[in-house]
Enzyme design. Structure first.
Site, PDB file in Angstrom:
ATOM      1  N   GLU A   1      30.873   4.149 -15.098  1.00 17.73           N
ATOM      2  CA  GLU A   1      29.590   2.772 -15.683  1.00 17.73           C
ATOM      3  C   GLU A   1      28.600   4.065 -16.910  1.00 17.73           C
ATOM      4  OE1 GLU A   1      27.092   1.699 -12.933  1.00 17.73           O
ATOM      5  OE2 GLU A   1      28.835   0.772 -12.349  1.00 17.73           O
TER       6      GLU A   1
ATOM      7  N   HIS B   1      27.004   1.509  -3.078  1.00 20.38           N
ATOM      8  CA  HIS B   1      28.019   0.552  -2.819  1.00 20.38           C
ATOM      9  C   HIS B   1      28.377   1.072  -1.459  1.00 20.38           C
ATOM     10  CE1 HIS B   1      28.692   0.692  -7.066  1.00 20.38           C
ATOM     11  NE2 HIS B   1      27.966  -0.012  -6.746  1.00 20.38           N
TER      12      HIS B   1
ATOM     13  N   ASN C   1      32.851  -1.602  -9.266  1.00 20.96           N
ATOM     14  CA  ASN C   1      31.497  -1.875  -8.443  1.00 20.96           C
ATOM     15  C   ASN C   1      32.418  -3.344  -7.251  1.00 20.96           C
ATOM     16  OD1 ASN C   1      31.729  -1.684 -11.557  1.00 20.96           O
ATOM     17  ND2 ASN C   1      29.758  -0.921 -10.885  1.00 20.96           N
TER      18      ASN C   1
END
Ligand code: FAD
Length: 497
Positions: free
Chosen positions: A353, A438, A476
């Protein structure tokens, strides 16, 4: 209240918990949700519910007396500061080899996250959830999750011109110059609202750099999507500042659930005992794994699978910054919501990202959070000496992630004749390899549970959150967590009630 009997009790109010509560309630079942964090519905002294990233205060951290910012340094100087201990929104939970950041409060991780709402490429799905039929996910449950969560994409024409995405346009240009595909990444931010923020016609949140500690206006957290629908059923009661500490079989059937009511200092002020016919563990990968590992080891739920606590991964998270030349300024004002990434998953095992560095000043830095195909998996275990759950992850296990991220950034640095920043994570430290946003796994689908999240050994107990996913989603994770929960709850309602 103590002594109460409820048909369904849901531990946690993140994505998995909200899906379970909504669908059960819509089916006509009364639900009690238990959330250890706060409700986040009351403004503080500054008139805002959530604190800004640049000025963290007591609202920002879960039971810490000093901030623990993911980027700990700037120009090599430590930027953490003392704050009052409080049941704040972001938990930087420290295990021996990794810090796991998590949201605390009604809405779980949706309160603190970047809202990037990414459906994995179908070709990667077999590695993400090997026991789940991809047809049902891509035809039914991913579309359902995307629609319920309000996922949308930035307007590319607006993106091309607006100041607050200069950092992302630099990221796109540099990706292209090195031959990497740049892809727009969907998000749950209200993009019309962000346009108005950028134009200065409404109060700002993304364009004011709000991220990590909550977002006051434009982000469609669960508080704006699933939670109002849950409340509209009239069948769900939510208790915040309540923490589940035990679940065990009740003598007359069902389960006895022990719950501590907390004050904002994190102290237990009372303990309540309720009975529930069914209990959904939706405390997040770490929360659910910790509870189940402890309950199995301490004899409360001894027949849980020996797979409990296993298969935990960090989604391959690793962060890095690059120093640009002056002609690639990234902008003093950066929207806190990322909207693009560099995809080198197939060739190099990394999806990066292009992330903001919303400091309010020009830094000439490009900053990235990479998700990588890191193969390492850790295990939770009960430590009887400390009465705590340990996690076996080691810092050195991030090396594959660094190597995969380097397939992108070494090349970009070579093309641009630039270098890595070494002042963001310490002094002379390039890689942010000490953390994850995450966490995934610990009660893996088809191993610790059946193929729908029913916990082996105990009818009526379910896992329904990120703990089900074996360590990596290639992107994600929250859309996959939501879609899987939608799939599982549909089956559970159809067959178990
Ligand atoms: P959670 O959302 O973690 O919810 C669990 C809830 O249970 C929490 O509210 C917790 O307080 C509560 N709880 C835990 N234990 C107990 C207990 N014993 N009793 C009562 N309540 C308890 N993902 C994306 O897809 N896109 C992004 O852009 C993104 N950005 C992120 C940025 C940050 C800074 C962070 C921290 C995460 C980010 N994530 C992102 C990850 C995402 O937020 C999580 O994957 C997701 O929230 C996990 O959902 P869940 O339902 O498994 O659990």
């Amino acid at each position: 209240q103590t002594g109460a009997h409820v048909p369904v009790l849901v531990i946690g109010t993140g994505y998995g918990g909200c899906v379970a509560a909504l669908r059960m309630a819509q089916h006509g079942v009364d639900v009690q949700m238990i959330e250890m964090g706060m409700a986040w519905d009351t403004p503080g002294a500054d008139g805002k519910i959530f604190a800004n990233t640049t000025t963290p205060d007591q609202r920002s951290y879960w039971l810490r007396t000093r901030t623990k910012q993911p980027l700990s340094n700037f120009l090599g100087f430590p930027i953490d500061k003392d704050i009052p201990r409080y049941t704040g929104i972001l938990d930087a939970e420290e295990f021996a080899g990794i810090i796991v950041y998590q949201g605390r409060g009604l809405g779980g991780g949706s309160l603190v996250n970047g809202g990037m709402a990414v459906t994995p490429k179908r070709e990667n799905f077999g590695a993400i959830l090997p026991t789940v039929n991809p047809d049902e996910m891509y035809n039914t449950y991913y579309p359902r999750a995307n629609s319920e969560l309000g996922v949308g994409l930035v307007d590319p024409a607006w993106f091309d011109t607006v100041d607050c995405y200069q950092f992302a346009r630099v990221g796109r240009k540099q990706a292209g110059r090195s031959g990497f595909p740049f892809v727009f990444v969907p998000d749950v931010y209200d993009w019309d609202y962000m346009k108005q923020e950028a134009a200065g016609t409404v109060p700002k949140s993304a364009v004011a750099g709000e991220i990590l500690y909550g977002n006051n206006y434009g982000k469609k957290s669960l508080q704006k999507t699933y939670v109002p629908r849950i409340m509209a059923t009239g069948r769900v009661n939510i208790s915040t500042l309540h923490k589940v500490t035990s679940v065990s079989p009740a003598s007359g059937g069902g389960y006895t659930v022990l719950i501590d009511q907390l004050n904002t200092n994190g102290d237990a002020v009372t303990t309540k005992s309720v009975t529930a016919d069914r209990v959904f563990f939706a405390a997040g990968s770490v929360g659910t794994s910790k509870l189940l590992t402890m309950l199995k080891a301490t004899g409360k739920l001894p027949n849980l699978s020996s797979e409990i606590g296993k298969g935990w991964g960090d989604n391959g998270n690793v962060m890095v910054g690059r120093a640009n030349w002056w002609w690639d300024a990234t902008g003093a004002v950066q929207a806190s919501i990322p909207c693009g990434g560099i995809d080198n998953w197939a060739a190099g095992g990394a999806f990066a990202e292009v992330a903001p560095l919303p400091t309010g000043i020009e830094t000439y830095a490009s900053f990235y959070l990479s998700i990588t195909k890191n193969p390492n998996r850790a295990e939770f275990s009960w430590n009887a000496a400390t009465n705590k759950v340990d996690l076996s992850w080691q810092t050195a296990w991030k090396q594959p992630s660094i190597d995969m991220a380097k397939t992108i950034f070494d090349k970009i640095n070579a093309t641009e004749a630039t270098i890595y920043r070494s002042d963001l994570f310490g002094v002379n430290k390039i890689w942010g390899d000490h953390l994850t946003y995450h966490p995934l796994g610990g009660a893996v689908l088809g191993k610790a549970t059946d193929n729908y999240g029913r916990l082996n050994g105990y009818p009526g107990l379910y896992a329904i959150d990120g703990s089900l996913i074996p360590g990596n989603t290639s992107v994600n994770p929250f859309v996959t967590i939501t879609a899987l929960a939608e799939r599982n709850i549909e089956k559970i309602i159809a067959t178990d009630l």
